[in-house]
Design an enzyme around this catalytic site. Sequence first.
Site: not given
Lengths: 251, 312
Positions: B45, B70, B73, B130, B165, B192, B217, B244
């Site tokens: 994480k 949401a 972080l 993010c 990312k 992301n 997903g 996904g």
Amino acid sequence: MKTIQKMIIKKVNTIALDTTEMVLVHEEVARTAIPGQFLHISVPGHTLRRPVSIADVDKKEHAITILFKQIGSGTKALASLPVGATLDVLGPNGNGFNLQEKNGDTILLIGGGIGVPPLYYLGKSLVEKGYKIISVLGFQTKDYVFYEQKFSKIGKTIIVTDDGSYGEKGLVTDVLNEIEQIDCYYSCGPLPMLKAVRSHLSHKKGYLSLEERMGCGVGACFACVVPTNDDSGYKKICQDGPVFQAEEVQI
Amino acid sequence: MIDLSVELPGLSLKNPIMPASGCFGFGREYSEYYDLSRLGAIMMKAATGSKRLGNPTPRVAETASGMLNAIGLQNPGVNEVIKNEVPFLAQYDTKIIANIAGSTIEEYEKVAKAFNQTKDVHALELNISCPNVKEGGIQFGTDTEMAARVTEIVKNASDKPVYVKLSPNVSDITAMARSVEKAGADGLSMINTLTGMQIHLPSKQPLLANKTGGLSGPAIKPIAIRMIYEVRQHVSIPIIGMGGISTAEDVLEFLLAGANAVAIGTANFQNPFTCIDIIEKLPEVLKQNGFHSVKDAVGKGIVDDSSNISCP
């Protein structure tokens, strides 16, 4: 190691408006579940599992009863599953109510709506431990009332409805003054109710069971959190809860 | 015997499967379900310079074939992560990828430097995408020059390989990919989540407290495949693909589009054993499709446009 539990549906009943009672069979879950814990149930066609609290356990029959309200497509799909179908379940998850601690002799249970079910298994377990139970159960209207007789068997029970269509009219907090001396309370229900209960009973020791939209249900995703009262941050409802000491969390 | 191993900068992986950042915490919870040593790697994480509390709740909402999140972080800060979480994961025979986030270049630099001090972290995943915090890095992930700058700074601050990312919330993802490759990125991880919103009918307001959230997903898989397919043809650095994935067939699809390894996110919530199930089934799926190894399949789905000029 933990695993996915395959639980067989033994009974499905509609016990009140939009409210389903489901009896599941599983030896290990029945043996290990404690009051206040929940099952994280996979629903066909849905990405996220649905957390549903345990309402009763029959250890001899390996039967676990859950109650849920049909609110959205997930709970509707769950309610439509037939007897004999197998549920894919994580759990029992969460900490549950602390039954080891000695909290006087008389315990008040205060439930609202679909927050009532976990209090039933808790009440039964407390009675077995020799406590005296008083229950105050609030529902929107007469059509939503359930488990009145079951709670009456374990102690004095007062039913309250918002519109007065059954039992007393008003909110659960309106009848708290009628209650005799209690030593401790346990409550589960909508947030505004929990807030009102905590403020009414601020002089008593109490425990709250919280609900929140969940992701993983095991503590990894940080979706279902509640701020702590000591400003240290958040607690995870699925892992640290769902039961908290009343003064521990900001609601 | 099908060879699942993959060699990436800083990462000798026994298989190409790893849980995606943010969907696996720091591994403790899922270590109660299986031996984490079976995973190719673990993406931790996100860690920031200091502790972050994250967003108010509700933080998740289900969508058709996916979910919005949401979280914001939430994490205890890089020093606590290094002190309390990395040693736990280091017990396992797997590679550790630290996801680093920040709201300023200086914060990214601080986090990168901190992780550089621990030998147990094998690579960094630079989170410039993010979408869920006002200053969560997305501003670095949507501007090619800022993305290049933060990549350079983090590369200079650390000896670890850096996987950037990428955000799908851009009009030209290949430009972003080329820009960070030029700035020294050792690899890419993509994609992301996509920014989305759900309105809650009873309240007639956005369901998430943050209003918007990141969509993940199966709903986003075709977007991830398309973006990897495009980027693969414009960069030479490896790609860790995600978006996904829930089956071994999905993994093969990502490999064919040009991913070198893959990460599993949302599917862990539905089934905690998803990563393990995929690791077990992947050899058979590769074999059925005529491949002897993971490496064999990478990029094999890319059609050479120059030899196919007729339009049906």
